[in-house]
Scaffold this motif. Structure first.
Motif, mmCIF file in Angstrom:
data_model
loop_
_atom_site.group_PDB
_atom_site.id
_atom_site.type_symbol
_atom_site.label_atom_id
_atom_site.label_comp_id
_atom_site.label_asym_id
_atom_site.label_seq_id
_atom_site.Cartn_x
_atom_site.Cartn_y
_atom_site.Cartn_z
ATOM 1 N N UNK A 540 0.802 -1.238 0.000
ATOM 2 C CA UNK A 540 0.000 0.000 0.000
ATOM 3 C C UNK A 540 0.826 1.275 0.000
ATOM 4 N N UNK A 541 2.130 1.199 0.357
ATOM 5 C CA UNK A 541 2.955 2.405 0.318
ATOM 6 C C UNK A 541 3.159 2.921 -1.101
ATOM 7 N N UNK A 542 2.940 2.063 -2.096
ATOM 8 C CA UNK A 542 3.069 2.513 -3.486
ATOM 9 C C UNK A 542 2.016 3.545 -3.860
ATOM 10 N N UNK A 543 1.041 3.724 -2.985
ATOM 11 C CA UNK A 543 -0.007 4.696 -3.274
ATOM 12 C C UNK A 543 0.558 6.109 -3.349
ATOM 13 N N UNK A 544 1.672 6.356 -2.653
ATOM 14 C CA UNK A 544 2.319 7.676 -2.720
ATOM 15 C C UNK A 544 2.812 7.955 -4.133
ATOM 16 N N UNK A 545 3.470 6.966 -4.744
ATOM 17 C CA UNK A 545 3.979 7.143 -6.104
ATOM 18 C C UNK A 545 2.834 7.335 -7.089
ATOM 19 N N UNK A 546 1.755 6.574 -6.911
ATOM 20 C CA UNK A 546 0.613 6.695 -7.821
ATOM 21 C C UNK A 546 -0.064 8.052 -7.683
#
Length: 712
Positions: A540-546
């Motif tokens: 879920x930390x990839x949500x920052x990049x998205x």
């Protein structure tokens, strides 16, 4: 009261799902099984979202009861031990009082919730992995019988189901040969649930990262009227090209249908399939093909070549898709046209000194009592020209704060000491005072915001017209069922992610707390520790990049580079499409203005000459009766005089004196106002002004015979 809360939410959610299905689907034309499966999928997903806050409040109350029971047991042991040690002492041992547990107003008994979640979850999973893929192929099939459609659906889904069996078999072998795991039904069930939730979480983060940025930005852009009007022009240009493409495709397919229909006569064995295809065609094409057919000719197998049943199935499938696409683009064009005209009216009324909203064209529908008494032109002006854009800006700021809170909590929800997740902090503060109403409202608002970000992205997805959700009953069966599949696959991992944000999932928070009934049916994620401790926490930390990519519109720029026109203010292609859309809207306005002018001329004609026409009709009837009597008396007198002598023979051929007056009256009755033909005139109202007939003159009343066809 507990059963009433659950029953009310079940009923409300059902009508909400039914309303959305009515907005996007078509109850009259689409198959009942397709509508039922889509309604059931949407209903179960919405039910999970609405009932989960009740599960959270019930779990907090059960945790309080459990703590009191443990406290009471410890107190009993402590008192027994202290009685032995202080038998000779005069000081009595101190006892701590247990916490007071207040029962929530929406409390649901423990024996109900696990059964309820189990039924809802497994029904939704059967829909999304088994039934809906089959129904998709069934609805898209061009077969002419139920057996043919089922056969086509099974063949198309053979690879789909084979992939499931391959994955499940691989996991089964992996669990069987692992030395630490014992192959049991509970572990197999947990592995299946974990695999489904992992697939859903992978897609969930992608959609959520887009929605967290795009939804607040869409409301902020909606407050910028100039930006919104330009984007509407851009959409108009793209939609017109799609509409022209749909019309051309429909014409080509209808031409192919016409050729096949003319080659297969009425007594051919395949004629029943042709009749089925013709019933799916638009009415104007059916009439055209019916006039050109000669069903009295017999078919000859030796001289003509006829299409096969397989080719007719393919043609049937193409007809269904082409007709649906043509109808959808036509309705969408009318909706977009109304939006563009409304935005232009708002721009014109901003400088109005009367502060009353004036529409360019009269509404097509009759106004209700709300518009007549509450939403008056003055109220409409204040809302559209003054308050609306400030309301949208305030809403955009609030949604942006929610998005920031979600992104922060997604990156820190694994930290329990200290608690960094904002939503976990809010819930724990309310838990201390047992404010169950606040807990349920906070949970519902959070889940509703997450679902809005995810589901709105699902409704906006458009994959080459293959999957597209359109309002006003214009969504096809395939897209409806595809959305149902996505909802059923995204909702369970979304709810698990929410429970992780508020530290109610022990598999992620690693706390010895009472589990919710929803978490208990998911099984222990510790069976697959690399997923529970790795993928569920760090992915879920990839949500920052998205979110960063969505903020800078990287996806839009990539699509624009690939040739898919996207709305970008600094692009030359965007400027050209905006100019094209503006000209299209202007042309439609001129056509609508001509139609309205024609109706006004007819109305003025009826008001001006309607009373005279009634008087002329009454006078015509009275004069006609008098003429009858006069003619009868003249004939009688002529007969009498002829029998008496030949001096009055000329009276028999005398015309009545009221004939010219009657001719003039009948000519006036038949006169109709001339309406201009919008297709024959130029778009520029200043062109060919000298060649027109003068306004207010009618063909039947014109004094010049040489110009009688000038306006035709």
């Amino acid at each position: 009261m507990s059963g009433a809360a659950l029953a009310i939410e079940i009923v409300v959610v059902f009508f909400l799902a039914l309303f959305l299905l009515h907005r996007y689907g078509d109850f009259r034309k689409q198959q009942r099984m397709v509508l039922f499966c889509t309604l059931l999928a949407w209903y179960l997903c919405f039910l999970i979202v609405f009932i989960l806050p009740l599960d959270v409040s019930t779990t907090i109350y059960n945790q309080c009861q459990k703590d009191n029971n443990e406290h009471a047991a410890m107190v009993t042991v402590t008192v027994a031990f202290s009685n032995r040690t202080t038998a000779n002492s005069s000081v009595s041992p101190t006892r701590s009082l247990p916490k007071t547990c207040y029962k929530p107003w929406s409390y649901i008994p423990m024996r109900i919730m696990p059964v309820f979640w189990r039924v809802v979850y497994w029904t939704s999973q059967c829909l999304t992995w088994l039934l809906l893929p089959f129904m998709q192929s069934y609805a898209r099939s061009g077969g002419f019988s139920i057996t043919g459609k089922i056969k086509t659906a099974l063949i198309e889904n053979a690879i789909y189901y084979g992939t499931y069996l391959l994955i499940f078999g691989s996991l089964l072998i992996y669990v069987a040969i692992h030395p630490q795991w014992r192959l049991s039904w509970y572990e197999l069930q947990t592995i299946g649930i974990t695999a489904a939730n992992t697939w859903g979480l992978f897609l969930l983060v992608l959609l959520l990262g887009y929605g967290l940025v795009e939804i607040p930005r869409s409301y902020w852009n909606a407050s910028r009227r100039g930006h919104l009007l330009l984007k509407t022009y851009f959409k108009a240009a793209k939609l017109m090209s799609e509409k022209a493409d749909a019309e051309e495709s429909l014409e080509d397919i209808m031409e192919e249908v016409r050729k096949v229909s003319e080659s297969i006569k009425y007594n051919h064995p395949l004629r029943k399939y042709i009749d089925t295809i013709l019933r799916k065609c638009p009415v104007e094409y059916q009439e055209k093909m019916g006039r050109n057919m000669d069903d009295y000719e017999d078919f000859d197998d030796k001289q003509n070549t006829y299409p096969s049943e397989k080719s007719l199935v393919k043609l049937h499938k193409q007809v269904i898709y082409a007709v649906q696409r043509h109808n959808r683009t036509r309705v969408q064009w009318q909706i977009l046209l109304e939006q563009a005209l409304h935005l232009e009216d708002v721009a014109k009324n901003e400088t109005s000194s009367t502060r009353q909203f004036v529409h360019s064209f009269a509404p097509t529908e009759t106004e209700g009592w709300v518009n007549r008494y509450l939403y008056t032109p003055t109220v409409e002006w204040y809302w559209e020209c003054l308050l609306k854009h400030w309301f949208y800006r305030l809403l955009a700021v609030v949604l942006s704060l929610f998005s920031v809170a979600v992104v922060w909590s997604e990156c820190t929800f694994f930290s329990t000491q200290p608690v960094l997740s904002l939503f976990a902090v809010f819930i724990q503060l309310a838990e201390r005072d047992y404010n169950y109403l606040y807990i349920e409202m906070a949970c519902f608002i959070t889940i509703f915001f997450l679902c809005t970000c995810v589901y709105s992205t699902v409704f906006r997805i458009r994959v080459f017209n293959y999957y597209y959700l359109a309002t006003h009953h214009q969504t096809d069966a395939y897209s409806l069922q595809f959305s149902g599949m996505l909802f059923c696959r995204l909702t369970p991992p979304l709810c698990l992610n929410f429970l992780g944000l508020i530290h109610m999932d022990s598999a992620i928070s690693h706390q010895q707390k009472e589990q919710t009934a929803y978490t208990s049916i998911m099984g222990s994620m510790r069976v697959l520790s690399f997923i529970a401790n790795g993928f569920y926490i760090y992915y879920p930390m990839l949500i920052v990049i998205l979110c960063i990519a969505t903020y800078f519109s990287l996806g839009t720029r990539c699509l624009n580079l690939l040739g898919f026109q996207q709305f970008m203010g600094e692009s030359d292609m965007t400027s050209d499409l905006i100019d094209e859309g503006k000209e299209l809207i202007r042309r439609e306005k001129r056509k609508r203005q001509r139609v309205e002018d024609g109706e006004n001329r007819r109305r003025e004609w009826k008001e001006r000459y309607g009373g005279q026409r009634d008087d002329y009709t009454a006078r015509n009837r009275s004069s006609h009766a008098e003429l009858k009597e006069t003619s009868y008396s003249d004939v009688s007198n002529a007969t009498t005089s002829s029998s008496g002598g030949g001096g009055s023979r000329q009276a028999k051929y005398t015309r009545p004196s009221g004939r010219p007056e009657r001719d003039r009256i009948e000519l006036l009755q038949d006169a109709e106002p001339l309406d201009f033909n919008a297709d024959m005139l130029s778009d520029d109202p200043l062109e060919s002004e000298s060649g027109r007939h003068s306004g207010g003159r009618y063909l039947s009343m014109s004094s010049s015979r040489s110009r009688i066809f000038d306006d035709v």
